[in-house]
Design a protein around this motif. Structure first.
Motif, PDB file in Angstrom:
ATOM      1  N   LYS A  54       0.825  -1.219   0.000  1.00  0.00           N
ATOM      2  CA  LYS A  54       0.000   0.000   0.000  1.00  0.00           C
ATOM      3  C   LYS A  54       0.858   1.268   0.000  1.00  0.00           C
ATOM      4  O   LYS A  54       0.543   2.239  -0.691  1.00  0.00           O
ATOM      5  CB  LYS A  54      -0.925  -0.009   1.220  1.00  0.00           C
ATOM      6  N   PHE A  55       1.945   1.277   0.775  1.00  0.00           N
ATOM      7  CA  PHE A  55       2.760   2.478   0.925  1.00  0.00           C
ATOM      8  C   PHE A  55       4.102   2.391   0.182  1.00  0.00           C
ATOM      9  O   PHE A  55       4.973   3.237   0.377  1.00  0.00           O
ATOM     10  CB  PHE A  55       3.004   2.764   2.414  1.00  0.00           C
ATOM     11  N   ASN A  56       4.254   1.376  -0.650  1.00  0.00           N
ATOM     12  CA  ASN A  56       5.464   1.187  -1.441  1.00  0.00           C
ATOM     13  C   ASN A  56       6.727   1.281  -0.577  1.00  0.00           C
ATOM     14  O   ASN A  56       7.678   1.988  -0.903  1.00  0.00           O
ATOM     15  CB  ASN A  56       5.512   2.188  -2.604  1.00  0.00           C
ATOM     16  N   ILE A  57       6.711   0.558   0.514  1.00  0.00           N
ATOM     17  CA  ILE A  57       7.811   0.604   1.482  1.00  0.00           C
ATOM     18  C   ILE A  57       9.092   0.002   0.920  1.00  0.00           C
ATOM     19  O   ILE A  57      10.194   0.392   1.321  1.00  0.00           O
ATOM     20  CB  ILE A  57       7.382  -0.051   2.815  1.00  0.00           C
ATOM     21  N   GLN A  58       8.972  -0.880  -0.049  1.00  0.00           N
ATOM     22  CA  GLN A  58      10.177  -1.457  -0.632  1.00  0.00           C
ATOM     23  C   GLN A  58      11.085  -0.376  -1.212  1.00  0.00           C
ATOM     24  O   GLN A  58      12.311  -0.478  -1.125  1.00  0.00           O
ATOM     25  CB  GLN A  58       9.832  -2.503  -1.705  1.00  0.00           C
ATOM     26  N   CYS A  59      10.505   0.678  -1.758  1.00  0.00           N
ATOM     27  CA  CYS A  59      11.328   1.794  -2.268  1.00  0.00           C
ATOM     28  C   CYS A  59      12.120   2.451  -1.147  1.00  0.00           C
ATOM     29  O   CYS A  59      13.281   2.831  -1.344  1.00  0.00           O
ATOM     30  CB  CYS A  59      10.451   2.834  -2.960  1.00  0.00           C
ATOM     31  N   SER A  60      11.498   2.565   0.028  1.00  0.00           N
ATOM     32  CA  SER A  60      12.197   3.151   1.182  1.00  0.00           C
ATOM     33  C   SER A  60      13.323   2.235   1.652  1.00  0.00           C
ATOM     34  O   SER A  60      14.396   2.709   2.042  1.00  0.00           O
ATOM     35  CB  SER A  60      11.220   3.393   2.332  1.00  0.00           C
ATOM     36  N   ILE A  61      13.081   0.939   1.609  1.00  0.00           N
ATOM     37  CA  ILE A  61      14.113  -0.027   1.993  1.00  0.00           C
ATOM     38  C   ILE A  61      15.269   0.016   0.995  1.00  0.00           C
ATOM     39  O   ILE A  61      16.433   0.039   1.383  1.00  0.00           O
ATOM     40  CB  ILE A  61      13.507  -1.442   2.109  1.00  0.00           C
ATOM     41  N   ASP A  62      14.938   0.078  -0.293  1.00  0.00           N
ATOM     42  CA  ASP A  62      15.974   0.153  -1.320  1.00  0.00           C
ATOM     43  C   ASP A  62      16.809   1.427  -1.173  1.00  0.00           C
ATOM     44  O   ASP A  62      18.043   1.394  -1.306  1.00  0.00           O
ATOM     45  CB  ASP A  62      15.359   0.099  -2.725  1.00  0.00           C
TER      46      ASP A  62
END
Length: 146
Positions: free
Chosen positions: A131-139
């Motif tokens: 929902k919050f595209n957290i993978q981008c933040s992790i990347d």
């Protein structure tokens, strides 16, 4: 003091349906939280800071910037406790809130353990991550490691 801070925070609605705190209210609450940080566990301070973030109005860039800077500094200063919080106590909502500053924390600490913790925790909250595209933040956080 924790109870007093929680009582003060509870006076204000989450900002989803209103403009949020005014700057003096935000400053007062943040000061209360950080002034009491020596008397409460880091995890409690992190919980309170997440609650504070939810009180910030969506259009309030100054408060958001303050929150990002101060909380990322605090989390980096207490990286071991922050990692433990993320791995064991962090709710899905808190994880999505903290995802906004993953890259700042990683840059300030250069902690591989932090990256491992957020990757592992992301698996516990697949709905929020999507929902919050957290993978981008992790990347972004991972790319900040030296």
């Amino acid at each position: 003091m924790k109870v007093l801070i929680e009582k003060e925070l509870s006076k204000f609605k989450d900002s989803k349906n209103y403009d949020g705190l005014d700057d003096s209210q935000y400053s007062k609450l943040e000061k209360m939280i950080f002034n009491d940080k020596e008397n409460v566990p880091v995890s409690t301070t992190l919980h309170l800071l997440c609650t504070l973030k939810n009180k910030i109005g969506l259009e309030n860039d100054w408060q958001t910037d303050q929150w990002w800077n101060h909380v990322s500094d605090f989390a980096a200063e207490h990286i071991s406790e922050t990692i433990e919080f993320i791995k064991t106590e962090c709710s899905a909502d808190e994880f999505s809130t903290f995802s906004e500053i993953f890259d700042d924390i990683a840059q300030k600490t250069n902690s591989k353990e932090f990256i491992d913790a957020i990757k592992t925790t992301a698996k516990k909250f697949p709905e929020e991550c999507s929902k919050f595209n957290i993978q981008c933040s992790i990347d972004a956080a991972e790319s900040n490691l030296s």
